[in-house]
Design a protein around this motif. Structure first.
Motif, PDB file in Angstrom:
ATOM      1  N   GLU A 107       8.010  58.337   4.923  1.00 37.71           N
ATOM      2  CA  GLU A 107       7.203  58.189   6.131  1.00 37.71           C
ATOM      3  C   GLU A 107       5.726  58.033   5.791  1.00 37.71           C
ATOM      4  O   GLU A 107       5.020  57.184   6.370  1.00 37.71           O
ATOM      5  CB  GLU A 107       7.405  59.403   7.039  1.00 37.71           C
ATOM      6  CG  GLU A 107       8.782  59.469   7.671  1.00 37.71           C
ATOM      7  CD  GLU A 107       8.952  60.723   8.505  1.00 37.71           C
ATOM      8  OE1 GLU A 107       7.990  61.541   8.510  1.00 37.71           O
ATOM      9  OE2 GLU A 107      10.011  60.907   9.128  1.00 37.71           O
ATOM     10  N   LEU A 108       5.242  58.846   4.850  1.00 44.11           N
ATOM     11  CA  LEU A 108       3.830  58.750   4.462  1.00 44.11           C
ATOM     12  C   LEU A 108       3.543  57.408   3.786  1.00 44.11           C
ATOM     13  O   LEU A 108       2.477  56.806   4.005  1.00 44.11           O
ATOM     14  CB  LEU A 108       3.461  59.903   3.539  1.00 44.11           C
ATOM     15  CG  LEU A 108       3.430  61.303   4.192  1.00 44.11           C
ATOM     16  CD1 LEU A 108       3.161  62.373   3.134  1.00 44.11           C
ATOM     17  CD2 LEU A 108       2.361  61.377   5.269  1.00 44.11           C
ATOM     18  N   ASP A 109       4.453  56.919   2.933  1.00 46.67           N
ATOM     19  CA  ASP A 109       4.243  55.609   2.277  1.00 46.67           C
ATOM     20  C   ASP A 109       4.133  54.509   3.321  1.00 46.67           C
ATOM     21  O   ASP A 109       3.255  53.638   3.244  1.00 46.67           O
ATOM     22  CB  ASP A 109       5.387  55.324   1.314  1.00 46.67           C
ATOM     23  CG  ASP A 109       5.256  56.151   0.035  1.00 46.67           C
ATOM     24  OD1 ASP A 109       4.109  56.603  -0.247  1.00 46.67           O
ATOM     25  OD2 ASP A 109       6.263  56.373  -0.655  1.00 46.67           O
ATOM     26  N   LEU A 134      -2.105  60.983  -1.229  1.00 48.28           N
ATOM     27  CA  LEU A 134      -0.722  60.523  -1.174  1.00 48.28           C
ATOM     28  C   LEU A 134      -0.073  60.564  -2.552  1.00 48.28           C
ATOM     29  O   LEU A 134       1.076  61.005  -2.693  1.00 48.28           O
ATOM     30  CB  LEU A 134      -0.678  59.103  -0.604  1.00 48.28           C
ATOM     31  CG  LEU A 134       0.713  58.464  -0.516  1.00 48.28           C
ATOM     32  CD1 LEU A 134       1.616  59.283   0.397  1.00 48.28           C
ATOM     33  CD2 LEU A 134       0.605  57.018  -0.004  1.00 48.28           C
ATOM     34  N   LEU A 138      -1.697  65.155   5.988  1.00 49.57           N
ATOM     35  CA  LEU A 138      -1.937  63.756   5.650  1.00 49.57           C
ATOM     36  C   LEU A 138      -1.416  62.825   6.738  1.00 49.57           C
ATOM     37  O   LEU A 138      -2.031  61.788   7.057  1.00 49.57           O
ATOM     38  CB  LEU A 138      -1.266  63.418   4.319  1.00 49.57           C
ATOM     39  CG  LEU A 138      -1.518  62.018   3.760  1.00 49.57           C
ATOM     40  CD1 LEU A 138      -3.020  61.752   3.587  1.00 49.57           C
ATOM     41  CD2 LEU A 138      -0.805  61.834   2.423  1.00 49.57           C
ATOM     42  N   LYS A 139      -0.307  63.221   7.355  1.00 48.93           N
ATOM     43  CA  LYS A 139       0.253  62.394   8.424  1.00 48.93           C
ATOM     44  C   LYS A 139      -0.702  62.358   9.614  1.00 48.93           C
ATOM     45  O   LYS A 139      -0.939  61.290  10.215  1.00 48.93           O
ATOM     46  CB  LYS A 139       1.603  62.971   8.826  1.00 48.93           C
ATOM     47  CG  LYS A 139       2.330  62.120   9.846  1.00 48.93           C
ATOM     48  CD  LYS A 139       3.710  62.674  10.129  1.00 48.93           C
ATOM     49  CE  LYS A 139       4.447  61.799  11.148  1.00 48.93           C
ATOM     50  NZ  LYS A 139       5.791  62.351  11.457  1.00 48.93           N
ATOM     51  N   LEU A 186      -3.598  60.115   8.764  1.00 44.77           N
ATOM     52  CA  LEU A 186      -3.237  58.687   8.800  1.00 44.77           C
ATOM     53  C   LEU A 186      -3.144  58.193  10.237  1.00 44.77           C
ATOM     54  O   LEU A 186      -3.558  57.062  10.538  1.00 44.77           O
ATOM     55  CB  LEU A 186      -1.904  58.474   8.077  1.00 44.77           C
ATOM     56  CG  LEU A 186      -1.941  58.638   6.549  1.00 44.77           C
ATOM     57  CD1 LEU A 186      -0.537  58.553   5.976  1.00 44.77           C
ATOM     58  CD2 LEU A 186      -2.817  57.545   5.924  1.00 44.77           C
ATOM     59  N   CYS A 222       1.917  67.393   3.735  1.00 43.02           N
ATOM     60  CA  CYS A 222       2.467  66.166   4.360  1.00 43.02           C
ATOM     61  C   CYS A 222       2.049  66.075   5.825  1.00 43.02           C
ATOM     62  O   CYS A 222       1.667  64.997   6.311  1.00 43.02           O
ATOM     63  CB  CYS A 222       3.988  66.153   4.245  1.00 43.02           C
ATOM     64  SG  CYS A 222       4.592  65.900   2.558  1.00 43.02           S
ATOM     65  N   ASP A 223       2.117  67.193   6.514  1.00 46.80           N
ATOM     66  CA  ASP A 223       1.724  67.187   7.927  1.00 46.80           C
ATOM     67  C   ASP A 223       0.238  66.853   8.075  1.00 46.80           C
ATOM     68  O   ASP A 223      -0.149  66.086   8.963  1.00 46.80           O
ATOM     69  CB  ASP A 223       2.020  68.545   8.546  1.00 46.80           C
ATOM     70  CG  ASP A 223       3.513  68.816   8.639  1.00 46.80           C
ATOM     71  OD1 ASP A 223       4.296  67.834   8.615  1.00 46.80           O
ATOM     72  OD2 ASP A 223       3.915  70.005   8.712  1.00 46.80           O
ATOM     73  N   ARG A 250       9.977  62.708   4.159  1.00 44.43           N
ATOM     74  CA  ARG A 250       8.544  62.869   4.398  1.00 44.43           C
ATOM     75  C   ARG A 250       7.741  61.889   3.528  1.00 44.43           C
ATOM     76  O   ARG A 250       6.761  61.277   3.995  1.00 44.43           O
ATOM     77  CB  ARG A 250       8.120  64.314   4.077  1.00 44.43           C
ATOM     78  CG  ARG A 250       8.618  65.350   5.066  1.00 44.43           C
ATOM     79  CD  ARG A 250       7.985  65.159   6.432  1.00 44.43           C
ATOM     80  NE  ARG A 250       8.355  66.218   7.355  1.00 44.43           N
ATOM     81  CZ  ARG A 250       7.597  67.276   7.619  1.00 44.43           C
ATOM     82  NH1 ARG A 250       6.437  67.396   7.023  1.00 44.43           N
ATOM     83  NH2 ARG A 250       8.010  68.183   8.471  1.00 44.43           N
ATOM     84  N   ALA A 308       3.338  54.761   6.490  1.00 47.73           N
ATOM     85  CA  ALA A 308       2.106  54.905   7.275  1.00 47.73           C
ATOM     86  C   ALA A 308       0.890  54.482   6.473  1.00 47.73           C
ATOM     87  O   ALA A 308      -0.037  53.857   6.999  1.00 47.73           O
ATOM     88  CB  ALA A 308       1.953  56.365   7.727  1.00 47.73           C
ATOM     89  N   TRP A 309       0.877  54.824   5.181  1.00 39.37           N
ATOM     90  CA  TRP A 309      -0.264  54.465   4.337  1.00 39.37           C
ATOM     91  C   TRP A 309      -0.333  52.951   4.161  1.00 39.37           C
ATOM     92  O   TRP A 309      -1.423  52.346   4.260  1.00 39.37           O
ATOM     93  CB  TRP A 309      -0.165  55.176   2.983  1.00 39.37           C
ATOM     94  CG  TRP A 309      -1.411  55.023   2.168  1.00 39.37           C
ATOM     95  CD1 TRP A 309      -1.713  54.037   1.282  1.00 39.37           C
ATOM     96  CD2 TRP A 309      -2.559  55.855   2.210  1.00 39.37           C
ATOM     97  NE1 TRP A 309      -2.936  54.195   0.759  1.00 39.37           N
ATOM     98  CE2 TRP A 309      -3.509  55.334   1.303  1.00 39.37           C
ATOM     99  CE3 TRP A 309      -2.896  57.009   2.903  1.00 39.37           C
ATOM    100  CZ2 TRP A 309      -4.740  55.927   1.089  1.00 39.37           C
ATOM    101  CZ3 TRP A 309      -4.115  57.583   2.682  1.00 39.37           C
ATOM    102  CH2 TRP A 309      -5.022  57.058   1.787  1.00 39.37           C
TER     103      TRP A 309
END
Length: 1744
Positions: free
Chosen positions: A683-685, A654, A611-612, A615, A608-609, A680, A687-688
């Motif tokens: 947050e990724l969704d 993702l 990928l964040k 992004l 996750c970190d 987490r 940001a994506w």
């Protein structure tokens, strides 16, 4: 400088004056000004010239200072050269080490001086100007210093090596000298060891002990010899200068060592041989005694063997005879072989050896003959004897084996269990081996008892033994199997314990690890990975160890299934182990699951970190707002499409994270915190989605804003690219590229490719071709994208659809037409590259070869045209020539191979030019060959020139060396004294040897010159060069030979001058030294000091003796040497011959005076030494005796062992006193000798010292005797206590054994118990000697008035009472068995009679009277027979009416109890204190004894009881007078001896009815007194009064006569005493026997006969009542015994009892036969006289 200052002052004054004139406006001011300027200018020129002059002078000073310092350095190096070039290597190891130390200091100076040289170069050169620094003188001087310093270093290393070689040589020689000295000493020692002349075994033992010590020393010295040899080999291998000397010395040492070894081997053989002879004699004597003992044993069994009892008796006596016979036979064979060997080694003793062997064989033959006769006489008894012997052996083995099997040893470890099981299996093998023997024995035993009488007690006992043997054999088998099962289970249990312990240790480690890991909390992904890897390793190890745990559990289950005796315990422990392992396994699995969960969680967090971050980075890129720049819109659009494709491709990351989160949620719904995971993911969704929106919006904005421009730019870009491609296709071609027009205008094209057709242009075109191909692939994607753009553009602008399609199709068609020309272009470029590369390589090689040829020409010019050529330059050119040749050869091989392959390839591409290519290649190859030949020729010339210049160089070196030596030889210096002259001579010798060795170098130079001249004539050099060198070589070689001859002549002349000078100096030195030496010796010899004591005198005498010897030895040598030198000088006609002769006479007179003074001084010192030696010896002996006296301990000892140890120490102490006695005797002799030499005080002192020594010696002897007597008393005391303790324990065991006997059930059981009881009686009788010895020893201690007499008395009384109790117990048990036997016999006879009556009742109840006369007559005859039978049975029934012993005892009144004998024993064992208390003690001796005893020193023995020891300062004579009667009986110690001598004694009878238990012959030293006969060990013991046995006291009833009835020995007489004791005495001949008989009879007749006097019986008679059974042998040997013989009851083999009594009174009684296995002989004898009535009756028959 002062002059300059003064002139400068004048100039200033003049200038000031001129300026003042100018200032004042002088009319000549202008002229003055000009003059002043001119003057200043001249002054400046003068100053400049002065400074230049000063600088020049300083430089000159520095220049000469440089050479001065260089001279100092050269001087120092010349001094060092003398040190490092010295040939002195020392005379021994010490001098060599000293020289090495000095050389080390010199080496340190050399090493440190290098800094001084470097400082000289740096400092002095810096002071010089650059011009002077480059001067040839300066440079040559620097090089000279450097060269000399290097030579010094090399010479220093060479001298160091020489010194170390010399030191190693000196050490080797010293070690070799030591070893050789040791070898010479040991050779002398071996010469003293001559075992061949020694005949005593003890002396041989001493020699052997000394020889063994020598061999140990030799083995230790062998290592030293090996070390010396190793050192020598090392020095020789290292090329030592004295290798030959070392080899000679080590060969000599090895030869001496080998000779010593041969001598040692010879001595060892002699010693072994002589020792073998003496050992052989001893073994022969022992073997003869051994055989004679066996003969006596066999002879003692002559009267046995007639029945089973006799065979059993004979078996006991002959037990082990067969084994001894086999051992004797093997011993005889061994002696035979030894005799044969010794006869070869000692032929002079062969006769004596054969005599010994003959004696042994005769005795051996006698023994075998006796055995043969005995076997013939025995017949079946031999077989029966063998059977009984085997039976006893088997019974003993069976009992021993049963005891071993029945032991309940439980193993405590696996090793112990395996050991016990192996031992048990060994017992089984032994049992199997005894199986056949048991079967044979059993078969023979049953055959014996089957044919024997069933009522004979011996056969009944044998039958019971056989039955018991069967039971024991079967029981042994059962016991063995039971024990095997028990041991097997025990071993299995120990195996389980071992495995379970290992398993528990493993489980403990697992539990400890799991407990530690539970506390670990990972905080990151790396921590989880580390813990997981560690845990996986643990699980792997745990799985690998699972087999051990399962093995323990399965083994426990198997043991439980086999009903192991510890099954419950095993199963419990196995269950615990299994449960613990399962628990650990479950815990490990849970921990592993938790770690995997943590790993997935932290992996998810890390993804996750990542990928964040990605992004965020892409969001920043997407927010870049640069799409409004229209010129680059197409490029930006392409980049944005690539960016969109990247985002789309990472969409899967993702989705994978979401799937991972769902998986974590499904698998671990409770363990993890899903709030963080959901946060987490959200947050990724977000940001994506935001990134996708930004990217999409940017693309739309970018495309929508410039669609038409973007499409047109794409078309233009592709057209431009294709145009460049077309230009590239025609680059390097002969035709120009076509001109393209766009929109009616020509396209400006820049030419990118070079037009020239060469290798460089071709390589550039190929590089561009590769780049275009890569770009073409990218443009293909743009062409494909044009379709998409065209479709979208047509939707926006439909009116331009046809134009858009036309442009797009044109681009696609043009793009496809470019592919094929590009491929063709690429192929043409590769072919051109190969062609140009081949041509370039050929040209480059030709250029390289031309360069090498030019280089060779340059070398040739340097070699042949340079007249100042040197050896170094020639060698340099030679190395360059060789390098060039190697370079060409390596280059040629590699290049030609490459060019051949390239020529073949381009010939295929260009076949029309193939000949041209091949011709160029062949030309290059020919150039290579030509160049190599030139280089080889040049190498030959260089080698020849090198040899010539090397010869010139060596010749110059030789000339320089000869010139230096010639200058040295021309020197007139001879030395100022002897030392300097010797130094010059040593240098001259070294120089002569060096000059002589230099002839080899000159000879070698001559040979080289001849060889060089021949090589020059054969070479291809120019004729001028050859002639020039030829003349120069001949000229210089001739000069060198002349110079060498002149040098040798000068050397001989200088050596003669130096020798003459040295002889003169030596004569003066020798005379001066000798006169000074004589003066010094006269001062020492004139001393009057005679010493204060012995040590001082000894020191003075030793020193002066050494001084005298040294003076005489050295003086004679030196005087003779001086005289010889003087005579030689006079004979040679010396100028001062008269003065030298006078000096000789004076010198000889002085030396004679010195010798006379030395002799006088030596005699005085010897006389003083003898006196002081006597006084010192007396003092030392007095101190020694006092130390010996003080060294005697007061300890008496706690037990017999400690007392014996003290006795041994005391004996050793007495042995040491023998040497002290010899010293005292020597003191007396020395005192007598000194009495005649001295008078006055000296004589009185000598006598007083002698008296002191003798007095102290007598005191020491008395004290030692007292100590010895005291130790002997306490040894006897502890021996008495040990005997009483052993006898008490034995009697307790016997009493318990008699009281614990089983009750019989029938007559046979009673007989068996009676036989066993009789065997106990035999054992009691066998112990009688021990009782007698113990009682006599106790009485002896009481008679000696021992300090612990009360304890001795108590022990004697206790022992006597216990012995009476033992006899009473035996008699009571014997009476009981007799009564029981009588009862069982009555019951048996009554049962038989009743059976007979019942059988006869049927006849009496028959009422048949007969029907005819014949029947009646038959019935009458039958009735008469019945009546006769009835009359015959009447005696049986009458016997049944007789009373049994039990009934008789009940009818008799009760007997009174036996009175205690305690008062008798108390009276018998009274102590001297009790006896003294009973009568008044008025004797002066006793009062003196008490007073003396009161003064004794009280000490304590080991047991803590007080005892007395006389004070060490008391007189031993007083003690001896007091305690003399305490040690032995009065009759033995103080009565006069009538006759004495050695006799052999045998105790035959202990009483009237009993033979002696110990009837062996013993040899004593007998002493006859008026009271009796005493026995001692030898005459020495007789003097001290110490007997070894009880005295035989005479009375009026004692008789002595010759033993005519004893035929085993001759010259035997019998002594009969009161009480029935009889002794046999054996003398050496008949005369001695008669003398003893007469002497004893005279003593007996002198004894008065008094009725009131009673003779005290020996203790044996008092304590051992006589038995009622006597043997037949006693009746024949003693008529007196026949008169006292009691009624004897005998039992025949048929069971009939007969009573024979000496009276006529008839009694009706049944008696029990009193017999045992030892009385069978007497029973059989009486059976013959009593006769037999019946052979099968049951009742006794009474004789009337």
């Amino acid at each position: 400088m002062i002059f300059g200052n003064s002139m400068y002052g004048q100039l200033e004054n003049l200038t000031n004056h001129g300026e003042s004139m100018i200032n004042q406006g002088h009319f000549a001011g202008k002229k003055v000004s000009e003059r002043l300027d001119m003057l200043k200018l001249k002054w400046d020129n003068l100053i400049e010239m002065s400074s230049n002059r000063a600088q020049s002078l300083n430089q000159t000073h520095d220049y000469y200072q440089f050479f001065s310092d260089a001279d100092d350095i050269d001087t120092w190096m010349l001094d060092m050269l003398k040190l490092v070039s010295s040939e002195d290597i020392g005379r021994d190891e010490l001098s060599a080490q000293t020289l090495i130390k000095k050389h080390k200091d010199t080496q340190d100076l050399l090493d440190n001086y290098h800094k001084a040289i470097e400082g000289f170069k740096q400092n002095n050169l810096q002071t010089l100007s650059a011009e002077k620094q480059n001067l040839p003188d300066v440079q040559q001087r620097l090089q000279s210093i450097e060269r000399r310093y290097i030579e010094l270093l090399e010479l220093s290393k060479l001298r160091k090596q020489k010194l170390h070689d010399a030191l190693a040589l000196f050490r080797l020689l010293a070690d070799a000298d030591n070893v050789e000295a040791w070898i010479e000493e040991k050779e002398r020692f071996l010469a003293t060891l001559d075992p061949t002349v020694v005949n005593d075994i003890e002396e041989l033992e001493v020699i052997k002990h000394r020889f063994d010590g020598f061999e140990r020393d030799m083995n230790s010295t062998a290592s030293k010899v090996a070390i010396v040899g190793h050192q020598a080999r090392t020095l020789v291998q290292n090329d030592h200068p004295n290798s030959q000397e070392i080899l000679d010395r080590i060969n000599k040492l090895n030869h001496n060592w080998a000779q010593l070894r041969r001598l040692v081997d010879k001595k060892r053989d002699d010693l072994s041989s002589t020792f073998g002879v003496q050992t052989f004699h001893i073994e022969c004597n022992e073997t003869i005694s051994w055989i004679q003992d066996k003969i006596r044993i066999v002879q003692s069994t002559e009267d046995l063997g007639r029945d089973l009892g006799g065979v059993m008796t004979m078996q006991r006596r002959l037990s082990g005879l067969e084994r001894d016979m086999a051992a004797i036979q093997s011993k005889l064979d061994q002696l035979e072989s030894e005799a044969s060997t010794l006869e070869k080694d000692h032929p002079d003793e062969a006769r004596e050896l054969r005599t010994k062997i003959g004696q042994i064989n005769s005795v051996w033959y006698e023994l075998k003959e006796i055995l043969r006769r005995r076997e013939e006489s025995m017949g079946e008894a031999a077989e029966l004897q063998k059977f009984l012997r085997d039976l006893d052996h088997f019974s003993a083995w069976l009992t021993r084996t049963q005891t071993s099997v029945a032991s309940e040893d439980i193993p405590n470890s696996l090793n112990e269990a395996e050991q016990l099981l192996n031992q048990h299996q060994t017992i089984k093998e032994e049992i199997d081996r005894y199986g056949p023997d048991y079967a044979q024995m059993k078969e023979y035993g049953h055959r014996v008892i089957r044919d024997a009488d069933t009522t004979d007690p011996q056969y009944i006992f044998l039958r019971e033994r056989l039955n018991a043997l069967d039971d024991g054999w079967n029981e042994l088998d059962q016991m063995w199997h039971q024990k095997k099962n028990m041991l097997t289970e025990a071993m299995q249990y120990q195996m389980f314990v071992r495995d379970s312990n290992q398993a528990e240790i493993l489980l403990n480690h697992q539990e400890a690890y799991l407990a530690r890991e539970k506390e670990q909390k990972p905080k990151s992904f790396d921590d989880v990975e580390f813990l997981l890897k560690k845990h996986e390793d643990f699980v792997t190890t745990m799985t690998a160890n699972e087999d051990k745990i399962q093995g323990v559990c399965s083994f426990a289950q198997r043991l439980c299934q086999e009903n192991h005796y510890l099954g419950d315990r095993i199963l419990t422990r196995a269950s615990v182990i299994n449960d613990r392992y399962a628990s650990n396994r479950q815990t490990a699995i849970e921990m592993q699951d938790k770690l995997h969960e943590s790993l997935k969680y932290f992996q998810f967090i890390q993804d996750c970190d990542d990928l964040k971050e990605w992004l965020e980075m892409k969001s920043l890129q997407a927010q870049d707002d640069t799409y409004r720049d229209s010129p680059n819109i197409h490029t930006k659009y392409l980049r944005h499409q690539a960016f969109q494709a990247e985002i789309t491709s990472n969409k899967e990351r993702l989705l994978a994270l979401k799937r991972h989160a769902e998986q974590l949620r499904d698998e671990h719904p409770q363990q993890l915190d899903f709030t963080v995971i959901d946060q987490r993911i959200n947050e990724l969704d977000e940001a994506w989605s935001q990134l996708e929106d930004i990217t999409r919006e940017k693309g739309e904005r970018l495309f929508d804003a410039n669609r038409s421009k973007l499409f047109q730019q794409s078309i233009n870009n592709l057209d431009e690219f294709m145009l460049n491609i077309e230009k590239h296709l025609y680059a390097g071609e002969s035709t120009a590229a076509p001109t393209d027009f766009t929109d009616g205008q020509p396209l400006s094209v820049t030419t990118l490719e070079p037009l020239e057709n060469n290798l460089t242009a071709t390589n550039i075109l190929l590089l561009k071709q590769t780049t275009i191909e890569e770009e073409l692939l990218k443009r293909q994607q743009q062409v494909d994208e044009l379709r998409v753009q065209a479709e979208k553009l047509k939707q926006i602008e439909p009116e331009k659809s046809e134009e858009i399609d036309t442009k797009r199709l044109q681009v696609e068609e043009k793009f496809s037409q470019l592919l094929l020309p590009l491929e063709q272009k690429k192929l043409r470029l590769k072919q051109q590259k190969h062609l140009h590369q081949y041509m370039r390589d050929i040209e480059d090689e030709q250029i390289w070869l031309s360069e090498k040829r030019h280089l060779l020409q340059t070398y040739a010019d340097l070699i042949f045209h340079d007249k100042q050529q040197t050896l170094m330059n020639i060698q340099l050119l030679k190395r360059k020539n060789e390098s060039l040749l190697k370079e060409i050869e390596n280059h040629e091989q590699r290049l030609l191979e490459h060019l051949n392959s390239e020529c073949t390839r381009i010939s295929q591409d260009y076949p029309t030019r193939a000949d041209e290519f091949q011709e160029r290649l062949q030309q290059l190859s020919d150039n290579y060959i030509e160049l190599k030949e030139t280089i080889k020729t040049r190498r030959e010339h260089l080698e020849l020139l090198e040899n010539i210049h090397q010869y010139y160089y060596d010749l110059s070196e030789a000339e320089a060396w000869l010139g230096e030596q010639e200058l040295y030889m021309m020197s007139e210096e001879r030395g100022k004294d002897e030392l300097s002259t010797q130094t010059f001579i040593r240098k001259q010798q070294t120089m002569e040897q060096t000059i002589e060795n230099y002839s080899d170098i000159l000879r070698e130079l001559g040979d080289r010159a001849k060889s060089l001249i021949q090589d020059l004539e054969q070479s291809s050099l120019s004729r001028d060069l050859i002639n020039e060198n030829h003349e120069l070589i001949n000229k210089r070689q001739t000069q060198l030979d002349k110079l060498y001859a002149s040098l040798k002549d000068l050397s001989v002349e200088r050596r003669q001058r130096l020798d003459e000078t040295l002889k003169l100096y030596r004569l003066h030195r020798e005379i001066d030294d000798l006169e000074q030496w004589i003066s010094d010796r006269e001062l020492i010899a004139g001393s009057h000091e005679l010493g204060q004591d012995f040590e001082h005198v000894s020191m003075l005498l030793d020193r002066f003796a050494a001084f005298a010897q040294e003076t005489e030895q050295i003086g004679n040598e030196r005087l003779q040497h001086a005289n010889e030198m003087i005579d030689l000088l006079i004979a040679n006609g010396h100028v001062d011959s008269a003065q030298i002769a006078e000096l000789k006479d004076t010198l000889n007179e002085s030396y004679q005076d010195l010798l006379e003074m030395i002799e006088t001084r030596l005699q005085s010192l010897k006389a003083s030494w003898e006196l002081q030696k006597f006084l010192h010896d007396c003092k030392e002996i007095l101190l020694t005796m006092q130390e010996r006296k003080n060294a005697i301990p007061d300890e008496i000892g706690r037990d017999q062992q400690s007392v014996q140890q003290l006795l041994r120490k005391h004996q050793q102490f007495e042995t040491e006193l023998v040497l002290l006695a010899q010293d005292i005797q020597r003191i007396q002799q020395e005192s007598k000798r000194l009495h005649g030499r001295y008078a006055g005080e000296k004589e009185t002192e000598i006598k007083q010292k002698e008296v002191d020594v003798l007095t102290q010696w007598k005191s020491l002897q008395q004290f030692v005797d007292q100590r010895k007597r005291l130790l002997n008393d306490y040894e006897d005391l502890h021996r008495f206590f040990n005997l009483t303790r052993d006898l008490n324990m034995w009697m307790d065991v016997m009493i318990r054994q008699m009281n614990n006997s089983l009750k019989p059930r029938d007559v046979s059981g009673v007989d068996l118990l009676m036989n066993n009881h009789q065997s106990l009686k035999a054992e009691i009788d066998a112990r009688q000697e021990n009782f007698t010895m113990c009682i006599n020893l106790g009485k002896d201690l009481l008679n000696r008035r021992h300090a612990r007499s009360s304890e001795v008395k108590d022990k004697c009384v206790q022992l006597s009472m216990l012995r009476d109790r033992l006899e009473d117990t035996w008699n009571e048990r014997w009476d009981y068995l007799q009564v029981i036997l009588d009862v069982y016999q009555f019951a048996r006879d009554a049962a038989i009679a009743e059976t007979w009556l019942i059988a006869q009742e049927s006849y009496l109840t028959n009422e048949e009277l007969g029907e005819t006369l014949d029947q009646v007559e038959n019935l009458i005859k039958r009735h008469e027979q019945f009546e006769k039978s009835l009359m015959a049975q009447e005696d049986r029934f009458n016997a049944l009416r007789n009373l049994t012993q039990l009934e008789k005892k009940r009818q008799l009144p009760p007997s009174e109890p036996r009175q205690s004998r305690l008062p008798i024993y108390l009276e018998e064992f009274k102590t001297w204190e009790e006896r003294d208390a009973e009568r008044p003690s008025t004797s002066p001796d006793k009062s003196k004894l008490r007073s003396t005893t009161a003064e004794e020193k009280t000490v304590t023995d080991g047991s803590g009881r007080p005892t007395t020891l006389p004070d060490k300062q008391r007189s031993s004579q007083e003690y001896e007078s007091i305690s003399g009667k305490q040690r032995r009986s009065e009759s033995a110690a103080h009565l006069p001896t009538i006759k004495e001598g050695f006799l052999s004694r045998k105790h035959e009878w202990e009483g009237h009815e009993r033979k002696a238990t110990h009837r062996a012959w013993e040899k004593f030293y007998c002493a006859l007194t008026s009271k009796g006969l005493s026995f001692f060990k030898d005459s020495k013991h007789l003097k001290t009064g110490r007997t070894v046995n009880d005295d035989l006291n005479f009375d009026s009833s004692t008789s002595v006569a010759q033993a005519t009835d004893y035929r085993k020995k001759t010259n035997v007489f019998r002594l009969k005493l009161s009480g029935g004791n009889e002794y046999l005495f054996h003398s050496k001949d008949d005369t001695e026997m008669n003398e003893w008989i007469i002497s004893i009879n005279s003593c007996i007749s002198s004894i008065p006969t008094v009725s009131s006097t009673t003779t005290q019986m020996p203790s044996v008679a008092l304590t051992s009542p006589p038995t009622v059974i006597t043997s037949s042998s006693s009746s024949t040997s003693s008529p007196k015994h026949q008169q006292q013989q009691q009624p004897v009851m005998t039992t025949s083999s048929s069971g009939v009892e007969m009573t024979q009594a000496p009276t006529s009174t008839e009694q009706k009684s049944r008696t029990l036969p009193l017999q045992s296995s030892t009385s069978t002989e007497s029973t059989s004898a009486q059976q013959a006289t009593s006769g037999k009535k019946k052979s099968g009756g049951f009742f006794s028959i009474k004789r009337k």
